[in-house]
Write a protein that holds these residues in place. Structure first.
Motif, PDB file in Angstrom:
ATOM      1  N   TYR A 486       0.812  -1.270   0.040  1.00 18.87           N
ATOM      2  CA  TYR A 486       0.070   0.072   0.210  1.00 18.87           C
ATOM      3  C   TYR A 486       0.719   1.215   0.011  1.00 18.87           C
ATOM      4  CZ  TYR A 486      -3.866  -3.020   1.042  1.00 18.87           C
ATOM      5  OH  TYR A 486      -4.804  -4.166   1.195  1.00 18.87           O
ATOM      6  N   GLY A 487       2.136   1.305  -0.531  1.00 24.04           N
ATOM      7  CA  GLY A 487       3.028   2.523  -0.518  1.00 24.04           C
ATOM      8  C   GLY A 487       2.594   3.284  -1.533  1.00 24.04           C
ATOM      9  N   THR A 488       2.237   4.499  -1.419  1.00 23.77           N
ATOM     10  CA  THR A 488       2.158   5.584  -2.476  1.00 23.77           C
ATOM     11  C   THR A 488       2.633   6.948  -1.910  1.00 23.77           C
ATOM     12  OG1 THR A 488      -0.144   6.292  -1.015  1.00 23.77           O
ATOM     13  CG2 THR A 488      -0.156   4.481  -2.734  1.00 23.77           C
ATOM     14  N   ILE A 489       3.025   7.850  -3.034  1.00 25.40           N
ATOM     15  CA  ILE A 489       3.837   8.858  -2.857  1.00 25.40           C
ATOM     16  C   ILE A 489       2.923  10.100  -3.576  1.00 25.40           C
ATOM     17  CG2 ILE A 489       5.855   7.979  -2.174  1.00 25.40           C
ATOM     18  CD1 ILE A 489       6.774   8.197  -5.287  1.00 25.40           C
ATOM     19  N   ALA A 490       3.256  11.268  -3.357  1.00 21.66           N
ATOM     20  CA  ALA A 490       2.414  12.292  -4.167  1.00 21.66           C
ATOM     21  C   ALA A 490       3.526  13.256  -4.383  1.00 21.66           C
ATOM     22  CB  ALA A 490       1.526  13.121  -2.745  1.00 21.66           C
ATOM     23  N   LEU A 491       3.291  13.767  -5.800  1.00 23.15           N
ATOM     24  CA  LEU A 491       3.976  14.764  -6.397  1.00 23.15           C
ATOM     25  C   LEU A 491       4.306  15.887  -5.763  1.00 23.15           C
ATOM     26  CD1 LEU A 491       5.581  15.242  -8.951  1.00 23.15           C
ATOM     27  CD2 LEU A 491       3.562  16.016 -10.080  1.00 23.15           C
ATOM     28  N   ALA A 492       3.289  16.587  -5.136  1.00 19.89           N
ATOM     29  CA  ALA A 492       3.720  17.639  -4.492  1.00 19.89           C
ATOM     30  C   ALA A 492       4.608  17.607  -3.216  1.00 19.89           C
ATOM     31  CB  ALA A 492       2.417  18.439  -3.727  1.00 19.89           C
ATOM     32  N   ASP A 493       4.545  16.425  -2.495  1.00 23.42           N
ATOM     33  CA  ASP A 493       5.369  16.200  -1.411  1.00 23.42           C
ATOM     34  C   ASP A 493       6.889  15.953  -2.073  1.00 23.42           C
ATOM     35  OD1 ASP A 493       3.277  16.282   0.295  1.00 23.42           O
ATOM     36  OD2 ASP A 493       3.074  14.185   0.495  1.00 23.42           O
ATOM     37  N   GLU A 494       6.884  15.206  -3.117  1.00 21.85           N
ATOM     38  CA  GLU A 494       8.057  14.776  -3.892  1.00 21.85           C
ATOM     39  C   GLU A 494       9.055  16.265  -4.421  1.00 21.85           C
ATOM     40  OE1 GLU A 494      10.132  12.062  -3.471  1.00 21.85           O
ATOM     41  OE2 GLU A 494       8.227  11.663  -2.214  1.00 21.85           O
ATOM     42  N   ILE A 495       8.114  17.352  -4.666  1.00 17.47           N
ATOM     43  CA  ILE A 495       8.749  18.393  -5.147  1.00 17.47           C
ATOM     44  C   ILE A 495       9.373  19.223  -4.124  1.00 17.47           C
ATOM     45  CG2 ILE A 495       8.315  20.553  -6.162  1.00 17.47           C
ATOM     46  CD1 ILE A 495       6.136  19.322  -7.855  1.00 17.47           C
ATOM     47  N   ALA A 496       8.463  19.201  -3.023  1.00 15.84           N
ATOM     48  CA  ALA A 496       9.102  19.966  -1.717  1.00 15.84           C
ATOM     49  C   ALA A 496      10.399  19.074  -1.335  1.00 15.84           C
ATOM     50  CB  ALA A 496       8.035  19.958  -0.740  1.00 15.84           C
ATOM     51  N   SER A 497      10.366  17.713  -1.193  1.00 14.44           N
ATOM     52  CA  SER A 497      11.549  17.065  -0.594  1.00 14.44           C
ATOM     53  C   SER A 497      12.585  17.332  -1.503  1.00 14.44           C
ATOM     54  CB  SER A 497      11.035  15.529  -0.462  1.00 14.44           C
ATOM     55  OG  SER A 497      12.195  14.846  -0.357  1.00 14.44           O
ATOM     56  N   ALA A 498      12.441  17.284  -2.934  1.00 14.77           N
ATOM     57  CA  ALA A 498      13.527  17.604  -3.885  1.00 14.77           C
ATOM     58  C   ALA A 498      14.212  18.792  -3.783  1.00 14.77           C
ATOM     59  CB  ALA A 498      13.076  17.552  -5.245  1.00 14.77           C
ATOM     60  N   ARG A 499      13.323  19.995  -3.322  1.00 10.57           N
ATOM     61  CA  ARG A 499      13.932  21.150  -3.256  1.00 10.57           C
ATOM     62  C   ARG A 499      14.963  21.196  -2.012  1.00 10.57           C
ATOM     63  NH1 ARG A 499      11.046  25.600  -5.743  1.00 10.57           N
ATOM     64  NH2 ARG A 499       9.078  24.729  -6.669  1.00 10.57           N
ATOM     65  N   SER A 500      14.486  20.339  -0.855  1.00 15.94           N
ATOM     66  CA  SER A 500      15.194  20.306   0.145  1.00 15.94           C
ATOM     67  C   SER A 500      16.238  19.635   0.199  1.00 15.94           C
ATOM     68  CB  SER A 500      14.233  19.953   1.483  1.00 15.94           C
ATOM     69  OG  SER A 500      14.878  19.677   2.606  1.00 15.94           O
ATOM     70  N   VAL A 501      16.091  18.372  -0.330  1.00 11.63           N
ATOM     71  CA  VAL A 501      17.448  17.482  -0.215  1.00 11.63           C
ATOM     72  C   VAL A 501      18.498  17.865  -1.297  1.00 11.63           C
ATOM     73  CG1 VAL A 501      17.968  15.207  -1.079  1.00 11.63           C
ATOM     74  CG2 VAL A 501      15.946  15.536   0.351  1.00 11.63           C
ATOM     75  N   LEU A 502      18.129  18.513  -2.434  1.00 11.45           N
ATOM     76  CA  LEU A 502      19.140  19.070  -3.352  1.00 11.45           C
ATOM     77  C   LEU A 502      19.724  20.236  -2.868  1.00 11.45           C
ATOM     78  CD1 LEU A 502      17.516  18.624  -6.896  1.00 11.45           C
ATOM     79  CD2 LEU A 502      19.242  17.228  -5.682  1.00 11.45           C
TER      80      LEU A 502
END
Length: 631
Positions: A486-502
């Motif tokens: 049941y693992g799912t991910i959301a694009l908005a969360d991944e965009i925010a995460s990409a900004r922070s991690v990079l």
């Protein structure tokens, strides 16, 4: 569902039932009862036959008919009345009630208990007109039990065909559930324990006042995080490989069908032949020949029904010889087994030729029956002889088909379970890479930053370490979702995460992101693409600049992440891009990779009204239909 096979199975069930009912008619015709009693017997038999067809010859869904307890009660009363009024001729008709007990009750105790009570009632009724215990046993076992088991077998053949797809789906679900449990255990053992150590070491660093102790704990935690990341890649790779070849177990359908085949053949042949030899009392030499011939006959019939291979002509030839040769010494009245040969021909001979060979065997039996034994004195006897032979031929054909069908369903279930396990393992490997691999990359990145900052900026080091611990805790929670599916991910969360991690990795990211809402399927796939792209930046580059574009137009949505600072690959490519390509292509999209002297870009384009919708995200499709072949 195989409609021709289902229709044939129903026809066999009705034909065999009608054959047994015709035997009851013959018994009434030759009885010495007065005409009014014969009329009553005909009426009782007609009602019993109609009740049998209603209760036992079921529709494709296999459900019991409405009000079956009441109609079964009527069947019990009428059968009992027949035993009391016509004890000398009613014995074959109790088989309908015996079959109803087996077919209508679900639990073993009422099913087999009711069956045994019917046999006991028949035994007691027979003793009132045939005082010998051997005769009572012959009628109860050789007639009632045989009819009940035979009718149960031919009707269950229909149910077995009708229930094919439902039983497949249930088995596949059980196998996948076992696989998920194994996944969870393996993840917790190889990854979860390591992450818990990372969290403990990180918390120790945050609580430490001594910088040297903090550095030691941080170095240990970083090593553990790297090891956990390696374990994730290893589990993902080995799981993907195992998906191609790992066998799974099947159930015991073949064994159940085989037991039914053996019981039917034994009840059809042995009681009648033993009764014949008991009545004839032959000398010891002929008795030994009779016993050897009977064992060989039964063995060859079982071989014909349970195993079909290229040696079938030899088996058929052996049956012909054992059918006719012993009668030269034993006599036709003691050794009359030609009625069983057409059924064996139906089971052994392949294709449509079987019907011609079985027809020839029936003609041979009629000749043997009339010209040699002299038992067929009139047209009614001849008709009954034909029905008797055809009825047993259909019974043998039905139980042979049941054994064959059980083997086909066994293989179909195994194949479906293998496919479902392969699908689940591929899903697991994909989600393991996409969800846990990224999270652990973030943990390692944050821990490395904390190590570099610890000496010159302890506050920043603690901040990065705190972020890493949050990521580690998220990965620990993701373990359950990966194992359960049941693992799912959301694009908005991944965009925010990409900004922070990079940004934490020192990459200046320029983002041009559309705020338009996407369908859930597209959102999840593009989020996965972005997560993999960020993972590639962290693992395979010394990037300083990057661009992220998410664009939506009338019929297409596209995502592209580009970066500089690409290093030459020092290892074989992993499964990440392959996983992404599978996800994107299922939605009718395209995944592309763009490379330059110092740059790398990963782009995905999805149609908003895809031509290829549905299907399976693992591109492994289940077995949805099994064709049943006649041989």
């Amino acid at each position: 569902m195989n409609a021709p096979a289902l229709r044939l199975a129903r026809l066999v069930a009705v034909g065999v039932s009608a054959g047994f009912a015709f035997g009851g008619v013959i018994g009434i015709v030759y009885s010495k009862d007065p005409a009014p009693m014969k009329a009553l017997a005909y009426a009782l038999l007609a009602v019993l036959f109609a009740l049998h067809l209603r209760n036992c010859v079921r529709r494709a869904d296999g459900r019991r008919p409405a009000g079956w307890p009441w109609t079964l009660a009527v069947q019990v009363v009428l059968t009992g009345a027949g035993l009391l009024l016509f004890p000398a001729t009613w014995y074959g008709n109790t088989g309908f009630l015996a079959a109803a007990m087996l077919l209508l009750f679900r639990r073993p105790w009422p099913k087999w208990g009711g069956f045994a009570l019917v046999l006991a009632a028949q035994f007691a009724s027979t003793l009132t007109v045939r005082p010998a215990v051997s005769e009572g046993l012959y009628v109860a076992i050789g007639q009632t039990a045989f009819v009940g088991i035979a009718l149960y077998g031919v009707v269950r053949l229909t149910d077995l065909i009708a229930d094919l797809r439902g039983t497949q789906a249930g088995l596949a679900a059980a196998v996948v559930a076992r696989e998920r449990l194994a996944f969870a255990e393996e993840l917790n053992e190889r990854v979860g324990a390591g992450l818990e150590q990372v969290v403990r070491h990180g918390e120790a660093v945050l609580a430490a006042e001594d910088q040297e102790r903090a550095r030691h704990e941080l170095d240990t935690g970083l090593s553990t995080a790297r090891l956990a990341l390696t374990e994730v890649r290893s589990v993902s790779h080995t799981t993907r490989e195992a998906a191609r070849s790992r066998p799974v177990a099947a159930d015991l359908t073949i064994r159940v069908a085989s037991v039914l085949v053996v019981a039917t053949i034994l009840l059809m042949i042995v009681p009648r032949e033993l009764r014949q030899v008991a009545l004839a009392t032959p000398p010891p030499g002929l008795l030994a020949l009779f016993g050897a011939s009977l064992v060989l006959l039964v063995g060859l019939h079982l071989r014909a029904c349970l195993r079909t291979d290229r040696y079938w002509p030899w088996v058929l030839a052996g049956l012909v010889l054992v059918t006719y040769l012993p009668s030269l010494a034993l006599g036709p009245k003691l050794w009359y087994v030609a009625a069983y040969l057409p059924g064996a021909a139906l089971a052994l001979v392949p294709g449509r030729l079987r019907w011609a060979v079985a027809g020839a065997a029936m003609l041979g039996d009629l000749y043997f029956h009339s010209a040699i034994t002299g038992w067929a004195d009139n047209a009614l006897d001849t008709a009954y002889g034909l029905v008797y032979i055809a009825e047993r031929a259909l019974i043998v054909y039905a139980v042979w088909r049941m054994a064959r069908l059980a083997a086909q369903i066994h293989e179909a279930r195994m194949e479906l379970a293998r496919v479902e396990v392969a699908r689940e393992r591929l899903r697991f490997a994909r989600d393991l890479h996409d969800l846990l691999g990224y999270g652990l990359s973030v943990v390692v990145l944050k821990a490395e930053l904390a190590v570099r900052l610890l000496g010159r900026d302890p506050v920043a080091a603690r901040r990065e370490l705190s972020d890493g611990l949050d990521a580690a805790r998220q990965v620990l929670s993701d373990i359950d979702s990966v194992a359960s599916g049941y693992g799912t991910i959301a694009l908005a969360d991944e965009i925010a995460s990409a900004r922070s991690v990079l940004a934490a990795a020192g990459v200046e990211l320029i983002a041009d992101v559309s705020a338009e809402r996407l369908p859930d399927t597209h959102d999840a796939v593009l989020a996965t693409v972005l997560r993999e792209a960020v993972t590639n930046v962290l693992r395979h580059s010394d990037a300083r600049h990057g661009t992220l574009v998410l664009a939506v137009d009338a019929d297409t949505v596209g995502l592209r992440l580009a970066n500089d600072g690409v290093r030459a690959p020092a290892h074989e490519p992993g499964s990440g891009l392959g996983n992404l390509r599978e996800r994107v292509e299922i939605l009718g999209g395209q995944l592309s990779v763009e490379t330059g002297p110092d740059t790398f870009a990963l782009a995905a384009a999805l149609p908003l009204d895809p031509a290829l919708v549905g299907g399976d995200s693992d591109r492994v499709h289940p077995v949805t239909r099994v064709e049943l072949h006649d041989g």
